[in-house]
Design an enzyme around this catalytic site. Structure first.
Site, short mmCIF file in Angstrom:
data_model
loop_
_atom_site.label_atom_id
_atom_site.label_comp_id
_atom_site.label_asym_id
_atom_site.label_seq_id
_atom_site.Cartn_x
_atom_site.Cartn_y
_atom_site.Cartn_z
N GLY A 80 0.82 -1.21 0.00
CA GLY A 80 0.00 0.00 0.00
C GLY A 80 0.84 1.25 0.00
N SER A 92 0.01 5.69 -1.79
CA SER A 92 -0.76 6.88 -1.38
C SER A 92 -0.87 6.91 0.14
CB SER A 92 -2.16 6.86 -2.00
OG SER A 92 -2.91 5.75 -1.53
N ASN A 109 1.44 -2.13 5.37
CA ASN A 109 0.69 -0.89 5.57
C ASN A 109 -0.69 -0.92 4.91
OD1 ASN A 109 0.25 2.22 5.67
ND2 ASN A 109 0.32 1.76 3.48
N TYR A 124 -13.34 -4.09 9.98
CA TYR A 124 -12.02 -3.44 9.98
C TYR A 124 -11.38 -3.51 11.36
CZ TYR A 124 -8.60 0.39 9.56
OH TYR A 124 -7.46 1.15 9.59
N LYS A 129 -7.90 -5.24 12.57
CA LYS A 129 -6.82 -4.48 13.19
C LYS A 129 -6.45 -5.04 14.56
CE LYS A 129 -5.87 -1.67 9.89
NZ LYS A 129 -4.55 -1.73 9.24
#
Length: 255
Positions: free
Chosen positions: A19, A22, A97, A162, A166
């Site tokens: 990733g 950006s 990332n 999500y 995480k």
């Protein structure tokens, strides 16, 4: 802006960033290029990634290697890592990332949505580590840095798939640290607070919400992607040689 700290052991090191085209990933790609590292970065979005590669090549005289890759495809991921290794040698620094922090309602989550979410936000962290571990072991050690988030620590209500991913990254980090540590491979996690990237501003930032959040930080400044570079440089370098199985919270003191 160049980072004020220089880590001599990162000069010439092979670094792999997922990733990396950006947001936080782009800041990390630039930060490691500035250290003189041989950076390869993976990203699904070709346009921004190619622009970043070209800009850094002009600025530093040596462009990072961009490899387009959909991390949900594990075989493609393995092939991309092999391509990076062929170009730069075995990575001794891996930064996981890549993530997708879309908001979603509990009632709307389907099995397919859940599986797709974790195939971006958790599963690649394991398979990238699996792929680079033999090279790190042969090199005598390395550093794996997994990006988690403070979102699960603050009970964020709007993205349960999500936050589950995480939280899982912290467990994965500790398990990998225990397994890979005897080979000199350190595995740590970085948990950012609310980092205001272009994506965040486009989708979720309002002036009022941001002001309330920053007022709860000890350091009352808006966090930027560049603020994640220093912690990662430290964790990647020998300066943190005995630091492993840890989660570094970088949130301006919000927690």
């Amino acid at each position: 802006m160049a980072h004020p700290a220089r880590y001599s052991d990162l000069d010439g090191a092979a670094v792999l960033i997922t990733g990396g085209g950006s947001g936080i990933g782009a800041a990390l790609t630039e930060g490691f290029v500035e250290q003189g590292a041989k950076v390869a970065f993976l990203d699904i979005a070709a346009g921004p990634s190619e622009a970043l590669r070209d800009r850094l090549g002009k600025a530093h005289g040596s462009a990072p290697l961009y490899i387009r890759c959909d991390l949900r495809d594990v075989e493609a991921l393995r092939a991309a890592i092999g391509q990076a290794e062929a170009a730069h040698g075995a990575a001794t620094v891996l930064i996981n990332n890549a993530a997708l922090d879309d908001r979603h309602e509990v009632a709307d989550v389907t099995v397919d949505y859940w599986e797709n979410n974790l195939s971006i936000n958790l599963r690649p962290h394991f398979f990238t580590a699996q792929a680079v571990a033999p090279g790190m072991r042969a090199a005598g050690g390395g550093s794996i840095i997994n990006f988690t988030s403070t979102s699960f620590m603050i009970n964020h209500p709007d993205m349960p798939a999500y936050t589950a991913a995480k939280a899982g990254i912290v467990g994965l980090t500790k398990g990998l640290a225990g397994k890979l540590g005897p080979w000199g491979i350190r595995v740590n996690a970085v948990a950012p607070g609310w980092v205001i990237t272009e994506r965040q501003r486009e989708l979720w930032v309002s002036d009022d919400a941001l002001a309330v959040h920053v007022a709860r930080q000890c350091i009352r400044e808006v966090m930027k992607a560049e603020d994640m570079v220093g912690p990662c440089l430290f964790l990647a370098s020998g300066a943190s040689r005995m630091l492993t199985a840890q989660t570094m919270i970088v949130d301006g003191g919000f927690l």
